[in-house]
Motif scaffolding. Structure first.
Motif, PDB file in Angstrom:
ATOM      1  N   UNK A 100      -7.463  13.774  -7.876  1.00 39.69           N
ATOM      2  CA  UNK A 100      -7.527  12.794  -8.970  1.00 39.69           C
ATOM      3  C   UNK A 100      -6.707  13.189 -10.185  1.00 39.69           C
ATOM      4  N   UNK A 101      -6.708  14.491 -10.540  1.00 43.19           N
ATOM      5  CA  UNK A 101      -5.941  14.944 -11.705  1.00 43.19           C
ATOM      6  C   UNK A 101      -4.444  14.757 -11.513  1.00 43.19           C
ATOM      7  N   UNK A 102      -3.988  14.713 -10.238  1.00 48.16           N
ATOM      8  CA  UNK A 102      -2.573  14.473  -9.968  1.00 48.16           C
ATOM      9  C   UNK A 102      -2.178  13.049 -10.331  1.00 48.16           C
ATOM     10  N   UNK A 103      -3.156  12.186 -10.482  1.00 48.70           N
ATOM     11  CA  UNK A 103      -2.910  10.786 -10.830  1.00 48.70           C
ATOM     12  C   UNK A 103      -3.139  10.543 -12.316  1.00 48.70           C
ATOM     13  N   UNK A 104      -4.295  10.975 -12.809  1.00 49.73           N
ATOM     14  CA  UNK A 104      -4.691  10.641 -14.174  1.00 49.73           C
ATOM     15  C   UNK A 104      -4.190  11.632 -15.217  1.00 49.73           C
ATOM     16  N   UNK A 105      -4.004  12.882 -14.831  1.00 49.68           N
ATOM     17  CA  UNK A 105      -3.670  13.926 -15.777  1.00 49.68           C
ATOM     18  C   UNK A 105      -4.820  14.913 -15.908  1.00 49.68           C
ATOM     19  N   UNK A 130       1.689   2.943  -6.055  1.00 51.68           N
ATOM     20  CA  UNK A 130       0.801   3.824  -5.296  1.00 51.68           C
ATOM     21  C   UNK A 130       1.169   3.689  -3.826  1.00 51.68           C
ATOM     22  N   UNK A 131       2.101   4.517  -3.387  1.00 51.74           N
ATOM     23  CA  UNK A 131       2.680   4.379  -2.046  1.00 51.74           C
ATOM     24  C   UNK A 131       1.727   4.934  -0.992  1.00 51.74           C
ATOM     25  N   UNK A 132       1.430   4.101   0.019  1.00 53.06           N
ATOM     26  CA  UNK A 132       0.521   4.462   1.105  1.00 53.06           C
ATOM     27  C   UNK A 132      -0.819   4.938   0.554  1.00 53.06           C
ATOM     28  N   UNK A 133      -1.428   4.085  -0.250  1.00 51.82           N
ATOM     29  CA  UNK A 133      -2.652   4.443  -0.954  1.00 51.82           C
ATOM     30  C   UNK A 133      -3.788   4.800  -0.001  1.00 51.82           C
ATOM     31  N   UNK A 134      -3.763   4.262   1.221  1.00 54.09           N
ATOM     32  CA  UNK A 134      -4.847   4.530   2.162  1.00 54.09           C
ATOM     33  C   UNK A 134      -4.688   5.872   2.889  1.00 54.09           C
ATOM     34  N   UNK A 138     -11.101   8.974  -0.431  1.00 54.22           N
ATOM     35  CA  UNK A 138     -11.748   8.041  -1.367  1.00 54.22           C
ATOM     36  C   UNK A 138     -11.885   8.585  -2.784  1.00 54.22           C
ATOM     37  N   UNK A 139     -12.104   9.895  -2.937  1.00 58.16           N
ATOM     38  CA  UNK A 139     -12.262  10.454  -4.284  1.00 58.16           C
ATOM     39  C   UNK A 139     -11.008  10.228  -5.115  1.00 58.16           C
ATOM     40  N   UNK A 140      -9.848  10.409  -4.513  1.00 55.97           N
ATOM     41  CA  UNK A 140      -8.604  10.194  -5.245  1.00 55.97           C
ATOM     42  C   UNK A 140      -8.323   8.708  -5.409  1.00 55.97           C
ATOM     43  N   UNK A 141      -8.636   7.913  -4.387  1.00 50.97           N
ATOM     44  CA  UNK A 141      -8.491   6.461  -4.526  1.00 50.97           C
ATOM     45  C   UNK A 141      -9.295   5.947  -5.716  1.00 50.97           C
ATOM     46  N   UNK A 142     -10.511   6.465  -5.864  1.00 50.82           N
ATOM     47  CA  UNK A 142     -11.394   5.979  -6.920  1.00 50.82           C
ATOM     48  C   UNK A 142     -10.908   6.377  -8.307  1.00 50.82           C
ATOM     49  N   UNK A 143      -9.982   7.340  -8.392  1.00 51.82           N
ATOM     50  CA  UNK A 143      -9.462   7.732  -9.704  1.00 51.82           C
ATOM     51  C   UNK A 143      -8.688   6.596 -10.354  1.00 51.82           C
ATOM     52  N   UNK A 184     -12.227   1.042   0.162  1.00 43.47           N
ATOM     53  CA  UNK A 184     -13.568   0.446   0.067  1.00 43.47           C
ATOM     54  C   UNK A 184     -13.519  -0.904  -0.638  1.00 43.47           C
ATOM     55  N   UNK A 185     -14.594  -1.674  -0.455  1.00 42.39           N
ATOM     56  CA  UNK A 185     -14.636  -3.011  -1.041  1.00 42.39           C
ATOM     57  C   UNK A 185     -14.439  -2.981  -2.549  1.00 42.39           C
ATOM     58  N   UNK A 186     -15.022  -1.985  -3.226  1.00 36.05           N
ATOM     59  CA  UNK A 186     -14.891  -1.909  -4.685  1.00 36.05           C
ATOM     60  C   UNK A 186     -13.438  -1.745  -5.103  1.00 36.05           C
ATOM     61  N   UNK A 187     -12.671  -1.005  -4.314  1.00 33.45           N
ATOM     62  CA  UNK A 187     -11.256  -0.817  -4.627  1.00 33.45           C
ATOM     63  C   UNK A 187     -10.472  -2.089  -4.329  1.00 33.45           C
ATOM     64  N   UNK A 188     -10.727  -2.712  -3.184  1.00 30.02           N
ATOM     65  CA  UNK A 188     -10.014  -3.936  -2.826  1.00 30.02           C
ATOM     66  C   UNK A 188     -10.259  -5.041  -3.842  1.00 30.02           C
ATOM     67  N   UNK A 189     -11.481  -5.093  -4.364  1.00 32.65           N
ATOM     68  CA  UNK A 189     -11.835  -6.153  -5.298  1.00 32.65           C
ATOM     69  C   UNK A 189     -11.075  -6.039  -6.606  1.00 32.65           C
ATOM     70  N   UNK A 190     -10.506  -4.859  -6.901  1.00 32.97           N
ATOM     71  CA  UNK A 190      -9.729  -4.670  -8.132  1.00 32.97           C
ATOM     72  C   UNK A 190      -8.331  -5.265  -8.024  1.00 32.97           C
TER      73      UNK A 190
END
Length: 341
Positions: A100-105, A130-134, A138-143, A184-190
């Motif tokens: 996650x820190x590689x994405x957000x800082x 976000x290339x090939x996000x899948x 999930x922990x990094x996806x959720x970041x 996950x559904x929560x990510x897709x819904x965004x």
């Protein structure tokens, strides 16, 4: 509808049978985004509906999930969009070991100040690819969830605002699932939209190969003649104008009826949420704006319904086994729900 993306906008002179038309300033702004489509076509051929979908998402303040096999110009499309809008773009290759820190800082110790200092991650940009996000856990996806929803990231209890405009454009490969983590559904819904980039037709593929034969370099877009036709200020102004598009109560009821129908389908285990209804409203308003009208029609709603709604639907296992898709569910609902007059 074979491709879950919106159709190309009509010519600039398009008119509607009745209702408020755009004023002179709004038409000039709309013309800039029509020119944007033409500018992108200098580099990307045969993906007009995907280009339109990205423009709608950008003006609506949403995010887009691009799905397509390798080599259909997903990355080139995003790079060209950034160049033609004079926006900062950052690309993150999502891998299983990405944190996650590689994405957000993260916080870094500054020995000179004897204090921790926040070092901004690649999410601090205008267009985040976000290339090939899948391919990341999930922990990094959720970041990305907070960034996509609230346009900020929180590190050690401190919130840091992202740039404006900010848009996540994620990609995924629909045919290679080994080593992937389904969103996950929560990510897709965004994501406001999910757009499929199909293989181009024969004439478009000939045009692509011919461009390369004549020296086109996808890594040198300015040399290919791509220039900025709009920028952050035009995007923000377009968002303000799109918000003022008129929506009659009957259209709002139609949107809600479409969304509620997804929850009643016997093949669906998870229907579209109220967030999906508001997303459909916003996309319809932008689509009306791009067509030169100051009001939404049922056809506007239908035009964007599949890319806005289909990815928010969770299918039952037996429906998947039968080959029934979420896109087919939405198309069936569009043909069954009464259209307001």
């Amino acid at each position: 509808m074979t491709n879950p993306a919106v159709p190309a906008p009509p010519p600039q002179s398009a008119t509607a049978p009745s209702g408020r038309m755009l004023n002179e300033d709004e038409q000039a702004l709309r013309a800039a985004f029509v020119a944007l489509r033409s500018e992108i076509s200098k580099a990307v051929v045969g993906q007009d509906s995907a280009v339109t979908g990205l423009i709608i998402s950008l003006i609506a303040g949403g995010h887009t999930l691009l799905e397509g096999v390798p080599g259909v110009a997903k990355t080139l499309l995003v790079r060209t969009l950034a160049t033609a809008l004079d926006l900062k773009m950052t690309r993150i290759q999502f891998t299983p070991d990405l944190m996650p820190a590689d994405v957000t800082g993260s916080l870094v110790w500054d020995s000179g100040k004897s204090a921790f200092e926040f070092r901004r991650g690649p999410v601090f940009t205008n267009l985040l690819l976000a290339d090939e996000i899948n391919r990341t856990p999930p922990k990094t996806q959720s970041s990305l969830l907070e960034a996509m929803e609230e346009h900020q990231v929180s590190v050690d209890g401190q919130s840091h605002r992202l740039d404006d405009p900010f848009m996540v454009i994620a990609t995924q490969n629909p045919v290679e699932y080994e080593g992937t983590y389904p969103l996950p559904e929560a990510q897709l819904d965004r994501f406001l939209m999910k757009i499929t980039l199909d293989l181009p037709p024969r004439d478009a593929e000939i045009a692509v190969v011919s461009k390369h034969q004549h020296g086109f370099n996808p890594l040198a877009l300015t040399q290919a003649g791509i220039t900025a036709v709009a920028g952050p200020e035009e995007i923000r102004t377009a968002r303000e104008h799109a918000q003022r598009i008129d929506v009659q109560p009957a259209i709002i009821e139609y949107i809600v009826d479409l969304v509620r129908a997804t929850r009643n389908s016997p093949s669906v285990r998870l229907g579209v949420s109220p967030r999906g209804a508001t997303a459909l409203l916003q996309a319809s308003k932008v689509w009306a704006f791009l067509q030169g009208r100051g009001f939404v029609t049922p056809d506007d709603v239908k035009g964007v319904a599949v890319p806005v709604l289909a990815h928010r639907i969770g299918m039952k296992a037996e429906a998947d086994l039968e080959g029934l898709t979420a896109q087919a569910i939405v198309e069936g609902i569009l043909s069954q729900v009464p259209v307001p007059r």
